[in-house]
Design an enzyme around this catalytic site. Sequence first.
Site, short mmCIF file in Angstrom:
data_model
loop_
_atom_site.label_atom_id
_atom_site.label_comp_id
_atom_site.label_asym_id
_atom_site.label_seq_id
_atom_site.Cartn_x
_atom_site.Cartn_y
_atom_site.Cartn_z
N SER A 1 126.34 44.55 6.05
CA SER A 1 126.89 43.99 4.58
C SER A 1 128.81 43.87 5.04
O SER A 1 129.26 43.20 4.17
CB SER A 1 126.92 44.52 3.63
OG SER A 1 127.82 46.41 4.39
N LYS B 1 137.72 46.31 4.65
CA LYS B 1 136.84 45.51 3.89
C LYS B 1 136.94 45.61 2.41
O LYS B 1 137.72 46.86 1.88
CB LYS B 1 135.07 46.51 4.38
CG LYS B 1 134.41 46.32 3.84
CD LYS B 1 132.59 47.28 4.51
CE LYS B 1 131.58 46.60 3.36
NZ LYS B 1 130.47 46.91 4.52
N SER C 1 125.55 47.92 8.36
CA SER C 1 126.09 46.62 7.90
C SER C 1 127.71 46.79 9.16
O SER C 1 127.93 46.22 9.05
CB SER C 1 126.69 47.88 6.96
OG SER C 1 125.75 47.48 5.67
N1 GLN Z 1 121.28 46.19 5.01
C1 GLN Z 1 121.03 47.32 4.35
C2 GLN Z 1 120.87 47.42 2.81
O1 GLN Z 1 121.01 46.18 2.78
C3 GLN Z 1 122.70 48.11 5.02
C4 GLN Z 1 123.41 48.01 4.70
C5 GLN Z 1 124.77 48.48 4.86
O2 GLN Z 1 125.19 49.66 5.61
N2 GLN Z 1 125.35 48.85 3.77
O3 GLN Z 1 120.96 48.64 2.48
#
Ligand code: GLN
Length: 493
Positions: A159, A78, A183
């Site tokens: 994400s 990532k 995410s």
């Molecule tokens: N979708 C969540 C956010 O937008 C979680 C993102 C994440 O876990 N990095 O914050």
Amino acid sequence: MTALTDLGVAAIRDGFRAGSFSAREVADSFNEAVAKARALNAFIVETPEHAIAAAEQADRDRSDGLLKPLSGVPIGMKDLFATRDIQTTAASGILKHFEPAYESTVSAKLFAAGAGMLGKLNMDQFAMGSSNETSAYGNVISPWRRNDGGNAPLTPGGSSGGSAAAVAARIAPAVTGTDTGGSIRQPAAFTGITGIKPTYGRCSRWGIVAFASSLDQAGPMARDVRDCAIMLEAMAGFDPMDSTSLDLPVPNWEAALSSDIRGKRIGIPKEYRIDGVPPEIDAVWEQGIGWMKDAGAEIVEVSLPHTRYALPAYYIIAPAEASSNLARYDGVRYGKRVDPGQGGLAEMYEATRSSGFGAEVKRRIMIGTYVLSAGFYDAYFNQAQKVRALIARDFQQAWEKCDLLLAPTTPSAAFGLGEKSDDPIAMYLNDVFAVPASLAGLPAMSVPAGLDSKGLPLGLQIIGRPLDEQGVLNAGLAFEERAGFTARPEAWW
Ligand code: GLN
């Protein structure tokens, strides 16, 4: 013969050890698959040379009788993990061309374990998002399509969307992800793969671009439970460079994998049955409960009474921490600088940050700054911290009645790109089942459960006690054996 790209981590490792193929052949196959799959936009940077160098080393090591846990296995990283001399942007324009001078602990550990890197994976900008649409490098497109013939491009989730798409499309056997509020788990569920967020503190955060430091946690995403166990073993471990890293030995999760979960008490949190969730989600949950019973587990209903406050608390705490973490992008120390041509330092900061950050990142910074500001700190940030403590307490009380929890990972299957991007609240609602475990720092894994009526994957989530990754993995394995999920997207890319 099976294509090498059809093999997962364990199969590559074992086949390589047995001499069925060379590491170089594996790296070449995946590099080629990555290059052919650019339509998915899963990678921001491809690093075939890195995968080849690691493979050649692995081949030399094998002839010298030196085998490492991940010798011969190429992985995707990532783009939130700092990789030395390789562009690391967190999918943000503000870090364009930024090449870190050091390696993140997690990537360093994976490389030390013998893994090579196929490239840096696309993601939501600064890991803020649930659909990959906030990336400054264009969104990832899910390899999956609905079976209605419409071919509408779908989100791989976020994400860690590039991560999820790469594993689902068989262009990487395994990848790293990070999970702040879902995410790893949400994109895993959307793409029919497996992903585990370990207990907060298991994996070092050193060298991971910070989003919300009290929540950020790295973990693997792969095709199955065993591959996740192997990857997690290589990624986890104490690191003095991260003050929240847990000073505990890394268990041999793979060696202790067992799908014998007879007598385990599996809690079903009643507050996770919420209105407006499609009946298919409930149906797959019921089916999962049936599989756990079949495996000899005892099913108990439990209550996590503060669940409904988790999402609002998360969307205060995470932006608050983000607003402070992202203060470092000032146009002086890293990446992009915009010189407004007149004015002083403040004008340079303003011009750099206005053009470097994407809209969602700016929204989070503004929310975060607001909830931390003098007049509102008690009403928002402090209140959210109290809610967080209550959520953690809910779980502690549930552990008196059960050993693990089983719940849906997401309230729906993957949605279409553009379907929710104009409505932040609808987007945030995606995380409703994921954030409680994040706020409580608990290990949680998403495993594929089946397909919905449109042919899209659905996942269920297993949440465990602090440090009980083994319990989560074992229940995941029992689940996986019964779900028998073999569906994969038909290649169109
Ligand atoms: N979708 C969540 C956010 O937008 C979680 C993102 C994440 O876990 N990095 O914050």
